[in-house]
Design a protein around this motif. Structure first.
Motif, PDB file in Angstrom:
ATOM      1  N   UNK A   1     -15.622   4.251   3.111  1.00 59.99           N
ATOM      2  CA  UNK A   1     -14.462   3.799   2.588  1.00 59.99           C
ATOM      3  C   UNK A   1     -14.530   3.491   1.383  1.00 59.99           C
TER       4      UNK A   1
ATOM      5  N   UNK B   1       1.025  -1.503  -0.241  1.00 59.58           N
ATOM      6  CA  UNK B   1       0.139  -0.024  -0.158  1.00 59.58           C
ATOM      7  C   UNK B   1       0.987   1.289   0.102  1.00 59.58           C
TER       8      UNK B   1
ATOM      9  N   UNK C   1      -6.129  -9.582  -2.881  1.00 58.08           N
ATOM     10  CA  UNK C   1      -6.592  -9.019  -2.169  1.00 58.08           C
ATOM     11  C   UNK C   1      -7.635  -8.285  -1.700  1.00 58.08           C
ATOM     12  N   UNK C   2      -8.474  -7.455  -1.059  1.00 61.04           N
ATOM     13  CA  UNK C   2      -9.344  -6.668  -0.705  1.00 61.04           C
ATOM     14  C   UNK C   2      -9.152  -5.561  -0.496  1.00 61.04           C
ATOM     15  N   UNK C   3      -8.724  -4.178  -0.204  1.00 63.99           N
ATOM     16  CA  UNK C   3      -8.265  -3.223   0.845  1.00 63.99           C
ATOM     17  C   UNK C   3      -9.850  -2.239   0.491  1.00 63.99           C
ATOM     18  N   UNK C   4      -9.121  -2.224   1.894  1.00 64.50           N
ATOM     19  CA  UNK C   4     -10.570  -0.958   2.180  1.00 64.50           C
ATOM     20  C   UNK C   4      -9.483   0.214   2.083  1.00 64.50           C
ATOM     21  N   UNK C   5      -9.917   1.694   1.891  1.00 65.52           N
ATOM     22  CA  UNK C   5      -9.198   2.667   1.491  1.00 65.52           C
ATOM     23  C   UNK C   5     -10.073   4.198   2.440  1.00 65.52           C
ATOM     24  N   UNK C   6     -10.167   4.678   3.329  1.00 60.26           N
ATOM     25  CA  UNK C   6     -10.597   5.499   4.023  1.00 60.26           C
ATOM     26  C   UNK C   6     -10.419   7.249   2.931  1.00 60.26           C
TER      27      UNK C   6
END
Lengths: 318, 116
Positions: free
Chosen positions: A222, A192, A205-210
């Protein structure tokens, strides 16, 4: 006593599963932080590829040395300070410039790489904040016509007659694209990258970005993203001053030379391309929601956009 | 149970215990990291205090209060670090570029990064 464990293989299987699950949840990445390109850089990378961080840092320094407005050895500095002269550039410089001009064209001038003198007049570069008078703005606006940029593609030279180049609205996104090339070259599994709020997520994979709350701490939204996505955000909270109860921010509308008042206070773009995402977040912030939607529909239909207006209402288009 | 099953089971158990322990103690814990030219230092967010940080232009003051942090004093011109206000969630940051000071809330989080 081992005879009591009739289902030993089953136990081993489940213990292994739990072990794998717990470690994968932890998402163990090695992280470094530093200040580059007049902003910060946070690199998180899988432990196997820690050594790639040095290459990333070197690349950021290289890009900064070419595109900075302030470094005397940079091409941008040279072009801005030797107006009317042909300056030798390279393919990389032409790519960034031409991407800027493309965004300028499709946005009917909302994105303008010659805006530098006006941004400077407000004091956004050095903190000497002031509101320019109308006459000053009128004079500076005459200089930002992109016809002032002449390109000699064959000989790789450019010349500007007036105005001053500022790639601040695009170059961090470009740097993120270049970092992705390094990740690919070095077979990095997971990473990241956060360069001044321009983010690249890389991995299977899945990523979470705020997305930052533009009027307070924490996040307002998000994004759930697949690897190989970039997120760029522009907001009126990044560089601003308040005068007579009015907020003056650094995203200037080239139509009138004033901080854009499109009703939006934050725009986030999810795009595969960092340079386009970065340029679009600025462009859509200036254009506003309706014109912005039209631009996306006609030119980048696969792009996700989050609009946040002054009442903190959000609209997501994808 | 065969001999190798026993060996495998015995070798897995410590990893299993360690991973559960490690996962539990690190989840939902957050702390403040302050980075300047001298290096990186971590601070608990549970204790309210004012931290003096050495910057390139002079000292900055960082306030930690009620699980949040913010820059409250800096001699930079722009004061963007002060205007930034509180940071509170893991991954949130504030930077004073003229002073080469960067503060960030660290810890384990579901969020991989914050765009701004």
């Amino acid at each position: 006593m081992w005879r009591r464990f009739k289902y030993s293989r089953l136990i081993i299987f489940f213990l292994t599963l739990i072990l794998i699950f717990s470690t994968s949840c932890k998402n163990n990445l090695y992280t470094t932080k530093g200040l580059y390109m007049g902003t910060f850089l946070i690199v998180s990378i899988d432990n196997e590829h820690k050594n790639v961080i040095n290459k990333i840092n070197e690349e950021i320094i290289r890009i900064e040395e070419k595109f900075s407005r302030f470094k005397e050895e940079s091409l941008v500095y040279k072009i801005n300070n030797e107006k009317g002269s042909w300056i030798d550039v390279d393919d990389e410089f032409l790519y960034v410039l031409k991407t800027s001009l493309y965004l300028n064209k499709i946005s009917n001038g909302a994105f303008n790489p010659l805006i530098g003198d006006i941004v400077n007049e407000y004091g956004f570069y050095d903190g000497n904040y002031k509101v320019p008078d109308e006459n000053t703005l009128k004079g500076l606006l005459k200089n930002i016509d992109i016809k002032n940029i002449e390109i000699d593609e064959k000989n790789k030279k450019i010349k500007i007659e007036n105005g001053s180049l500022d790639f601040g609205g695009i170059v961090k996104g470009y740097a993120v694209d270049k970092i992705r090339e390094i990740l690919i070259e070095n077979s990095v599994k997971e990473s990241v990258i956060n360069l001044g709020g321009n983010i690249l997520v890389w991995g299977d994979r899945k990523f979470k970005i705020g997305v930052k709350n533009p009027r307070g701490d924490g996040i307002i939204y998000t994004f759930e993203l697949n690897g190989n996505s970039t997120v760029s955000t522009s907001g009126d909270y990044e560089n601003f001053f308040i005068k007579d109860n009015k907020r003056y921010h650094h995203i200037i509308n080239p139509e009138n030379g004033k901080p854009a008042e499109s009703g939006l206070i934050e725009v986030s773009i999810v795009s595969e391309s960092g340079i386009i995402g970065d340029g679009l977040s600025t462009t859509l912030f200036i254009l506003g929601k309706e014109k912005g939607k039209e631009l996306i529909k006609n030119n980048f239909p696969n792009t996700t956009v989050l609009f946040v207006d002054e009442e903190l209402n959000m609209e997501l288009i994808k | 149970m065969k001999k190798y099953d026993k060996i495998l089971l015995l070798s897995l158990i410590p990893f299993f215990i360690f991973s559960i322990f490690y996962f539990n103690i690190n989840s939902d814990k957050k702390y403040l990291t302050i980075i300047n030219r001298e290096g990186e230092k971590n601070y608990s967010l549970l204790e309210n205090k004012i931290v003096n940080v050495k910057g390139d232009l002079g000292d900055l003051k960082v306030e930690i209060n009620n699980g949040k942090a913010r820059v409250i004093e800096s001699n930079c011109k722009e004061k963007l670090c002060i205007k930034r206000g509180w940071i509170s969630i893991i991954g949130e940051y504030s930077a004073c570029l003229p002073n080469d000071v960067f503060i960030i809330i660290n810890g384990r989080s579901e969020i991989d990064g914050i765009s701004e």
